[in-house]
Design a protein around this motif. Structure first.
Motif, mmCIF file in Angstrom:
data_model
loop_
_atom_site.group_PDB
_atom_site.id
_atom_site.type_symbol
_atom_site.label_atom_id
_atom_site.label_comp_id
_atom_site.label_asym_id
_atom_site.label_seq_id
_atom_site.Cartn_x
_atom_site.Cartn_y
_atom_site.Cartn_z
ATOM 1 N N ARG A 1 1.094 -1.287 -0.131
ATOM 2 C CA ARG A 1 0.045 -0.132 -0.133
ATOM 3 C C ARG A 1 0.665 1.312 0.136
ATOM 4 O O ARG A 1 0.689 2.422 -0.590
ATOM 5 N N THR A 2 1.866 1.132 0.508
ATOM 6 C CA THR A 2 3.026 2.251 0.604
ATOM 7 C C THR A 2 4.035 2.093 -0.588
ATOM 8 O O THR A 2 4.823 1.289 -0.725
ATOM 9 N N PRO A 3 3.747 2.866 -1.831
ATOM 10 C CA PRO A 3 4.479 2.279 -3.160
ATOM 11 C C PRO A 3 6.148 2.610 -2.927
ATOM 12 O O PRO A 3 6.722 1.574 -3.594
ATOM 13 N N GLY A 4 6.680 3.351 -1.747
ATOM 14 C CA GLY A 4 8.067 3.254 -1.722
ATOM 15 C C GLY A 4 8.490 2.268 -1.193
ATOM 16 O O GLY A 4 9.660 1.750 -1.542
ATOM 17 N N LYS A 5 7.752 1.336 -0.571
ATOM 18 C CA LYS A 5 8.330 0.021 0.075
ATOM 19 C C LYS A 5 8.366 -1.079 -1.064
ATOM 20 O O LYS A 5 9.137 -1.679 -1.002
ATOM 21 N N ALA A 6 7.396 -1.016 -2.006
ATOM 22 C CA ALA A 6 7.466 -1.771 -3.024
ATOM 23 C C ALA A 6 8.489 -1.674 -3.873
ATOM 24 O O ALA A 6 9.337 -2.384 -4.634
ATOM 25 N N GLU A 7 8.971 0.065 -4.247
ATOM 26 C CA GLU A 7 10.069 0.241 -5.026
ATOM 27 C C GLU A 7 11.305 -0.253 -4.526
ATOM 28 O O GLU A 7 12.102 -0.565 -5.312
ATOM 29 N N SER A 8 11.517 0.018 -3.161
ATOM 30 C CA SER A 8 12.645 -0.328 -2.277
ATOM 31 C C SER A 8 12.655 -1.955 -2.335
ATOM 32 O O SER A 8 13.978 -2.533 -2.625
ATOM 33 N N TRP A 9 11.790 -2.665 -2.425
ATOM 34 C CA TRP A 9 11.962 -4.245 -2.751
ATOM 35 C C TRP A 9 12.244 -4.702 -3.984
ATOM 36 O O TRP A 9 13.190 -5.431 -4.266
ATOM 37 N N CYS A 10 11.790 -3.654 -5.021
ATOM 38 C CA CYS A 10 12.129 -4.136 -6.321
ATOM 39 C C CYS A 10 13.676 -3.671 -6.653
ATOM 40 O O CYS A 10 14.595 -4.499 -7.344
ATOM 41 N N THR A 11 14.118 -2.647 -6.023
ATOM 42 C CA THR A 11 15.654 -2.405 -6.045
ATOM 43 C C THR A 11 16.738 -3.437 -5.511
ATOM 44 O O THR A 11 17.455 -3.909 -5.884
ATOM 45 N N THR A 12 15.883 -3.989 -4.578
ATOM 46 C CA THR A 12 16.962 -4.871 -3.443
ATOM 47 C C THR A 12 16.861 -6.298 -4.211
ATOM 48 O O THR A 12 17.909 -7.119 -4.293
ATOM 49 N N TYR A 13 15.845 -6.852 -4.850
ATOM 50 C CA TYR A 13 15.700 -8.265 -5.253
ATOM 51 C C TYR A 13 15.452 -8.215 -6.848
ATOM 52 O O TYR A 13 15.410 -9.391 -7.421
ATOM 53 N N GLN A 14 15.567 -7.057 -7.605
ATOM 54 C CA GLN A 14 15.373 -7.244 -8.844
ATOM 55 C C GLN A 14 14.197 -7.655 -9.398
ATOM 56 O O GLN A 14 13.989 -8.626 -10.396
ATOM 57 N N GLY A 15 13.150 -7.403 -8.686
ATOM 58 C CA GLY A 15 11.723 -7.888 -9.109
ATOM 59 C C GLY A 15 10.752 -6.930 -9.596
ATOM 60 O O GLY A 15 11.102 -5.809 -9.835
ATOM 61 N N GLN A 16 9.259 -7.087 -9.774
ATOM 62 C CA GLN A 16 8.645 -6.374 -10.307
ATOM 63 C C GLN A 16 7.417 -6.052 -9.065
ATOM 64 O O GLN A 16 7.050 -6.910 -8.392
ATOM 65 N N SER A 17 6.788 -5.134 -9.582
ATOM 66 C CA SER A 17 5.534 -4.608 -8.718
ATOM 67 C C SER A 17 4.432 -4.347 -9.427
ATOM 68 O O SER A 17 4.365 -3.886 -10.501
ATOM 69 N N GLY A 18 3.201 -4.382 -8.761
ATOM 70 C CA GLY A 18 1.966 -3.720 -9.361
ATOM 71 C C GLY A 18 1.413 -2.665 -8.617
ATOM 72 O O GLY A 18 1.793 -2.491 -7.542
ATOM 73 N N CYS A 19 0.629 -1.487 -9.653
ATOM 74 C CA CYS A 19 0.240 -0.791 -8.873
ATOM 75 C C CYS A 19 -0.911 -0.790 -7.955
ATOM 76 O O CYS A 19 -1.543 0.013 -6.982
ATOM 77 N N THR A 20 -1.701 -1.960 -8.242
ATOM 78 C CA THR A 20 -2.821 -2.354 -7.455
ATOM 79 C C THR A 20 -2.756 -3.931 -7.000
ATOM 80 O O THR A 20 -1.764 -4.482 -7.528
#
Length: 300
Positions: free
Chosen positions: A36-55
Motif C-alpha cells: 500500500r506504500t509504493p515506496g516500500k515496493a520500489e525499495s523491494w524491487c531495487t533490492t531483489y530485482q523484482g517487479q511490482s503492481g500498482c494495485t
C-alpha cells in the motif's frame, strides 16, 4: 539461479513480507509484489530485482500462487475484495495463501469466496518473527485442502524451516492462536522468574545458564531473558500486534466455551503497558508490569 515455472505474487511488504517475498525471488520464483506504500515496493524491487503492481489486482496477473501477509482482518479484506483486489484478477485454479494472523472466521469466509470463484485457499499464519523471515526459518501452520497444501508447500520452504498441515480451513489460524497463548504464558512466567531472581540478588546470566537446558528452557528464555533483564525491548513483534492476536484467541475461546484465565491476565497487563506508552515495544516488555516506573525507557 534456476527459474521456476511457478509464478507467484506477494501482497504486503512489512517486516515479515519484505524478506519472505525476497526469498521467493532469490530462489527462482518470478515474483511480483504489491504494498500500500509504493515506496516500500520500489525499495523491494531495487533490492531483489523484482517487479511490482500498482494495485493488488495488477500484482497477481498470471500468478499461480498469491501470498499475502498484511496486518489484520480489515487489511486482508482491503486487498482481496473489490475491483482492484486480488480476487478480481486471479485465474481459476490458482491458489491464494494468507500468511496474515487473522480470525478463523475470516479464513473460512475467504475459503468460501475463493471456492465460488474456482480458486484454492490456504490460511497459513507464520511464527518466528522478523528474524525468522529474514533467515528463512519461519514456522507455518496451514489450514485447507491437503492437495492444495502439498502443491504450495515446496514454494513455502524457501522462507520456512517447519511447515505443518493442521486440518481444514480455519485450522491454521486456530493453531496460531494456540501458539500465541503459549507465548503469553511463557513470557508471564519468565517475567516473574526474572523479577524474583533480581530481587534475590542472583547473577542473572548464571541463573539463565543454569536453568535454560532443563525443563524451564524455551525459545523465549534463550532469546529474550538476558535482554529483558537489561531493559531492552526493541525486537520487532510489538505488543500492539500481540494484543490483536490475543483478541482473536479470547474471541475464539468464547465461541468454544473455553476459559483462558492466564491469557486474559496477560492481555490486560499488555493493555496497561500500552497505556504507559509501551505499545511499540516487543512482547518481552511484559516484565515491566513489575516496574513502578511509568515512562518507557530509552531502549524501547
Amino acid at each position: 539461479m534456476q527459474v521456476n515455472k511457478t509464478k507467484v505474487a506477494f501482497i504486503g511488504l512489512g517486516v515479515m513480507g519484505f524478506s519472505m517475498a525476497g526469498h521467493l525471488q532469490r530462489n527462482g520464483y518470478p515474483t511480483r509484489v504489491y504494498n500500500r506504500t509504493p515506496g516500500k515496493a520500489e525499495s523491494w524491487c531495487t533490492t531483489y530485482q523484482g517487479q511490482s503492481g500498482c494495485t493488488p489486482a495488477e500484482a497477481v496477473t498470471d500468478a499461480d500462487i498469491v501470498f499475502m501477509c498484511v496486518g489484520n482482518d480489515d487489511d486482508v479484506r482491503s486487498v482481496v475484495y473489490g475491483d482492484i483486489g486480488v480476487l478480481a484478477n486471479m485465474k481459476k485454479g490458482s491458489t491464494l495463501v494468507d500468511h496474515t494472523t487473522t480470525s478463523a472466521e475470516l479464513a473460512t469466509e475467504l475459503a468460501d469466496v475463493c471456492n465460488r470463484q474456482g480458486i484454492h485457499f490456504l490460511d497459513a499464519p507464520v511464527s518466528g518473527g522478523q528474524a525468522g523471515a529474514e533467515n528463512g526459518k519461519l514456522t507455518i501452520m496451514a489450514g485447507g485442502d491437503p492437495a492444495v497444501f502439498r502443491h504450495a508447500e515446496p514454494v513455502m520452504t524457501v522462507y520456512a524451516s517447519a511447515i505443518e498441515h493442521i486440518g481444514p480451513n480455519g485450522s491454521g489460524q486456530r493453531c496460531k492462536m494456540a501458539n500465541q497463548i503459549c507465548i503469553a504464558g511463557v513470557l508471564q512466567g519468565l517475567s516473574e522468574a526474572l523479577t524474583f531472581a533480581q530481587s534475590a540478588d542472583l547473577d542473572i546470566e548464571k541463573m539463565i545458564n543454569a536453568i535454560k537446558h532443563g525443563a524451564a528452557g524455551s525459545w523465549q528464555m534463550d532469546n529474550r531473558a538476558s535482554t529483558m533483564a537489561q531493559d531492552q525491548f526493541d525486537f520487532g513483534f510489538a505488543i500492539d500486534w500481540m494484543r490483536k492476536d490475543l483478541g482473536f484467541c479470547l474471541e475464539e475461546a468464547a465461541k468454544l466455551g473455553v476459559n483462558l484465565p492466564l491469557t486474559e491476565q496477560v492481555d490486560q497487563q499488555y493493555r496497561q503497558l500500552q497505556q504507559r506508552g509501551y505499545g511499540r515495544s516487543d512482547t518481552s516488555v511484559l516484565i515491566k508490569q513489575f516496574d513502578t516506573d511509568t515512562k518507557p525507557s530509552s531502549s524501547t
